[in-house]
Scaffold this motif. Sequence first.
Motif, short mmCIF file in Angstrom:
data_model
loop_
_atom_site.label_atom_id
_atom_site.label_comp_id
_atom_site.label_asym_id
_atom_site.label_seq_id
_atom_site.Cartn_x
_atom_site.Cartn_y
_atom_site.Cartn_z
N ALA A 133 -1.10 -2.26 -12.44
CA ALA A 133 -1.34 -1.83 -11.06
C ALA A 133 -2.80 -1.43 -10.85
O ALA A 133 -3.37 -1.68 -9.79
CB ALA A 133 -0.41 -0.67 -10.71
N ARG A 134 -3.39 -0.83 -11.86
CA ARG A 134 -4.79 -0.44 -11.74
C ARG A 134 -5.68 -1.67 -11.63
O ARG A 134 -6.62 -1.72 -10.81
CB ARG A 134 -5.19 0.41 -12.96
N ASN A 186 -5.48 -3.22 -8.16
CA ASN A 186 -5.80 -2.34 -7.04
C ASN A 186 -7.06 -2.80 -6.32
O ASN A 186 -8.16 -2.86 -6.90
CB ASN A 186 -5.99 -0.92 -7.55
N THR A 208 -3.52 3.09 -3.54
CA THR A 208 -3.50 1.85 -4.29
C THR A 208 -3.09 0.73 -3.34
O THR A 208 -2.04 0.82 -2.70
CB THR A 208 -2.49 1.92 -5.46
N VAL A 209 -3.91 -0.29 -3.24
CA VAL A 209 -3.63 -1.42 -2.36
C VAL A 209 -3.59 -2.69 -3.20
O VAL A 209 -4.54 -2.99 -3.95
CB VAL A 209 -4.70 -1.56 -1.26
N MET A 210 -2.48 -3.43 -3.11
CA MET A 210 -2.32 -4.65 -3.89
C MET A 210 -1.89 -5.80 -2.99
O MET A 210 -1.30 -5.58 -1.93
CB MET A 210 -1.27 -4.45 -5.00
N ALA A 232 -9.92 0.30 -5.45
CA ALA A 232 -10.44 1.10 -6.55
C ALA A 232 -11.59 1.97 -6.06
O ALA A 232 -12.48 1.51 -5.33
CB ALA A 232 -10.91 0.20 -7.68
N ASP A 259 0.83 -1.22 0.00
CA ASP A 259 0.00 0.00 0.00
C ASP A 259 0.86 1.26 0.00
O ASP A 259 0.44 2.32 0.48
CB ASP A 259 -0.96 0.00 1.19
N THR A 272 -0.91 6.03 -6.40
CA THR A 272 -1.61 5.80 -7.67
C THR A 272 -0.91 4.69 -8.44
O THR A 272 0.27 4.39 -8.18
CB THR A 272 -1.61 7.06 -8.55
N PRO A 273 -1.58 4.07 -9.41
CA PRO A 273 -0.91 3.10 -10.27
C PRO A 273 0.29 3.70 -10.99
O PRO A 273 1.32 3.03 -11.18
CB PRO A 273 -2.01 2.68 -11.25
#
Length: 281
Positions: free
Chosen positions: A254-255, A258, A266-268, A261, A210, A214-215
């Motif tokens: 990345a988008r 995410n 941005t959390v992955m 959203a 996190d 942004t992406p």
Amino acid sequence: MTTQNSTADADRALKAKHRAMWAQGDYPSVASEVIPELGAVLVEACDVRPGQRVLDVGAGSGNAAIPAALAGADVVASDLTPELFEAGRRVAAEQGAQLTWQEADAEALPFGDAEFDTVLSCVGVMFAPHHRQAAGEMVRVCRPGGTIGLLSWTPQGFIGRMFAAMKPYAPPPPPGAQPPPLWGDEDHVRGLLGDRVTDVRAERRTVRIDLFPTPEAFRDYFKERYGPTISVYKNIAGEPDRAAALDGDLAALARDGNLAAGQDGTVMEWEYLLVTARRAG
């Protein structure tokens, strides 16, 4: 003799290229800012204890080697790219960890047979181009009954998909080289280790990322700091249309990944494979 010399020259050139790739950018910041906890996860899984002799293969700046040293082990942090050691030494000094840093090729480790109680690698050995050779070296230097531990990005996870996204823009791999994310495939790793190990345990896990607002911030961070990404952009430096396309592909990756959203940031979840085994014999 000529063929042998040509093969040796090609291998030296390949290793020099790999060393240069990881020396560019700022991989120590990636390890410390993006995935700081992964080294400790591997050390815990390997049950590293005081007095054990531990080798970290592809140690980089010590993401796993330093936690192993703090656990009381006698640790050697080895890497093909010694330029990464300076940052590791600073962190080790700040944390009070004592360990040895040694330049070493994962495919030809400069250590004796059965020299270590634990041989581990945290997203390190997976980037050695010849997987079977590197796996054989890890087994060779581990004592019978000792632990081998691996933490590697999976092909299906975010980093595996990032490498797939970059592949069309990268130069062709050298003959015999295998994709790094294959180390994140359980069947592949079992095949590499074979009957030289027992008690294999494999588990897919994820690490939450996190850091990036942004992406596009993720993309720009990796363009600036991560050696493999920097190298791909260098390969298409004279092709602005392709560079722009890669910009779009990495931001889209990345988008798509995410989990937040429609919210701020941005959390992955980046997937990895955690493997531990014991050397047979």
